[in-house]
Design a protein around this motif. Structure first.
Motif, PDB file in Angstrom:
ATOM      1  N   PHE A 150     -28.383  35.277 -21.230  1.00  0.00           N
ATOM      2  CA  PHE A 150     -29.522  34.534 -20.694  1.00  0.00           C
ATOM      3  C   PHE A 150     -30.226  33.790 -21.827  1.00  0.00           C
ATOM      4  CE2 PHE A 150     -28.803  38.060 -17.822  1.00  0.00           C
ATOM      5  CZ  PHE A 150     -28.920  37.472 -16.566  1.00  0.00           C
ATOM      6  N   SER A 151     -30.676  32.580 -21.535  1.00  0.00           N
ATOM      7  CA  SER A 151     -31.329  31.776 -22.576  1.00  0.00           C
ATOM      8  C   SER A 151     -32.844  31.958 -22.589  1.00  0.00           C
ATOM      9  CB  SER A 151     -30.994  30.292 -22.371  1.00  0.00           C
ATOM     10  OG  SER A 151     -31.400  29.867 -21.081  1.00  0.00           O
ATOM     11  N   VAL A 152     -33.395  32.574 -21.535  1.00  0.00           N
ATOM     12  CA  VAL A 152     -34.852  32.694 -21.453  1.00  0.00           C
ATOM     13  C   VAL A 152     -35.212  33.915 -20.611  1.00  0.00           C
ATOM     14  CG1 VAL A 152     -34.941  31.135 -19.463  1.00  0.00           C
ATOM     15  CG2 VAL A 152     -36.990  31.474 -20.828  1.00  0.00           C
ATOM     16  N   VAL A 153     -36.337  34.552 -20.985  1.00  0.00           N
ATOM     17  CA  VAL A 153     -36.890  35.681 -20.234  1.00  0.00           C
ATOM     18  C   VAL A 153     -38.214  35.233 -19.629  1.00  0.00           C
ATOM     19  CG1 VAL A 153     -37.901  37.996 -20.401  1.00  0.00           C
ATOM     20  CG2 VAL A 153     -35.807  37.456 -21.665  1.00  0.00           C
ATOM     21  N   ALA A 154     -38.383  35.456 -18.327  1.00  0.00           N
ATOM     22  CA  ALA A 154     -39.614  35.071 -17.629  1.00  0.00           C
ATOM     23  C   ALA A 154     -40.342  36.315 -17.139  1.00  0.00           C
ATOM     24  CB  ALA A 154     -39.294  34.152 -16.442  1.00  0.00           C
TER      25      ALA A 154
END
Length: 328
Positions: A150-154
């Motif tokens: 994954f490129s981003v954590v939200a």
């Protein structure tokens, strides 16, 4: 009270915007606020894989739901902290939502993977429970995201959360924390994933309304370890101000982002290296999470050994003889 958009009966009032909406048009408003946050902050695109941290509460499940409806590529991550029935119920809510939507949910079970829960980590290392919990979650957010590509954590932090954190940092002039408080924390290392907060334009009451309208079943109870937390006190104070002056939270936090944060200088990013044990980014030879877990495990081993060692009679201990007191 009438819906601003269609003139029908309104179900949700938003006093800070001097407006109200019916269910349908509130959902449109909600979507628009989330999209605006994502686009203005360049948080992520529809081509990127987004890992949504899902606690089982209203904010995180609402975030997962709205991102899915808007066409983003998401998977959920639930971290079981091992806090008794609270953690079990939280996981059940996350699993039920994922099953109902046919969505991918990853589970990180701290007691199962590390042999003890966050409360035991805290007691063994003399940390506050929230400190051990926060450290564990930050570590696992990054590790799971990297391992899963994954490129981003939200996360589901909303306007109320961010305003309360800001108030606490201002009251204690935590300038280092102020410099880092933002809806987007970019990656500063190949093994450090970007972290974003798409709900920073959304109030907590609005996420609750969205969850109810969408029929999302979430855990209502607060974490038992949060009792007495200063962040809850700051939220109470801001709620009183918001009731008297609608828009206080928005003015405080958005104003800080626009005018205050540029004035707060942050020290240069420290040099990062791979942790000797887990290879996660750290400023020291061994990362804080590995130090905590190793220290906790060692203390638990010592306690178990002490508890299992039978008490020996004094004559069997081979203690040195006590010297005679001088005479004369």
């Amino acid at each position: 009270m009438r819906c601003r958009k269609c003139g029908g009966a309104a179900s949700v009032e938003i006093r800070r915007h001097h407006t109200a909406f019916c269910n349908e048009h509130f959902t449109e408003f909600f979507d628009r606020q989330v999209e605006r946050a994502i686009e203005s902050g360049r948080m992520f695109t529809r081509d990127e894989r987004v890992l949504v941290v899902v606690s089982g509460g209203k904010d995180s499940l609402a975030l997962w739901d709205v991102l899915g409806r808007l066409g983003y590529r998401t998977a959920g991550l639930h971290i079981n902290l091992g806090i008794g029935e609270y953690s079990q119920e939280s996981q059940r809510k996350a699993e039920a939502y994922a099953a109902g939507q046919g969505a991918e949910l990853l589970i990180a079970d701290i007691p199962q993977e590390y042999g003890m829960n966050v409360e035991e980590f805290a007691r063994a290392t003399r940390r506050a429970s929230c400190s051990a919990c926060g450290l564990s979650k930050r570590y696992l957010f990054n590790k799971v995201a990297l391992d899963g590509g994954f490129s981003v954590v939200a996360t589901g932090h909303n306007l109320d959360d961010e305003a309360a954190v800001l108030l606490g940092n201002l009251l204690h002039w935590q300038t280092e924390y102020l410099a880092r408080q933002a809806p987007v924390l970019p990656s500063t290392h190949p093994h450090l994933v970007k972290k974003v907060k798409p709900f920073y334009r959304i109030a907590e009451r609005e996420t609750a309304a969205y969850a109810i309208i969408r029929g999302i079943d979430y855990i209502v109870e607060e974490c038992p370890n949060s009792l007495g937390a200063k962040s809850l006190l700051y939220k109470e104070a801001l709620n009183l101000l918001e009731q008297a002056v609608p828009g206080t939270k928005q003015s405080l936090y958005w104003g800080f982002l626009e005018r205050g944060r540029p004035l707060v200088s942050a020290p240069g990013d420290p040099a990062l290296r791979a942790c000797l044990y887990c290879e996660q980014p750290t400023t020291t030879e061994v990362c804080a999470f590995c130090r905590m877990t190793e220290r906790a495990a060692e203390r638990m081993r010592v306690r178990r050994q002490a508890a299992s060692t039978p008490v020996q009679p004094a004559q069997d201990l081979h203690l040195p003889e006590r010297p005679l007191a001088p005479t004369g």
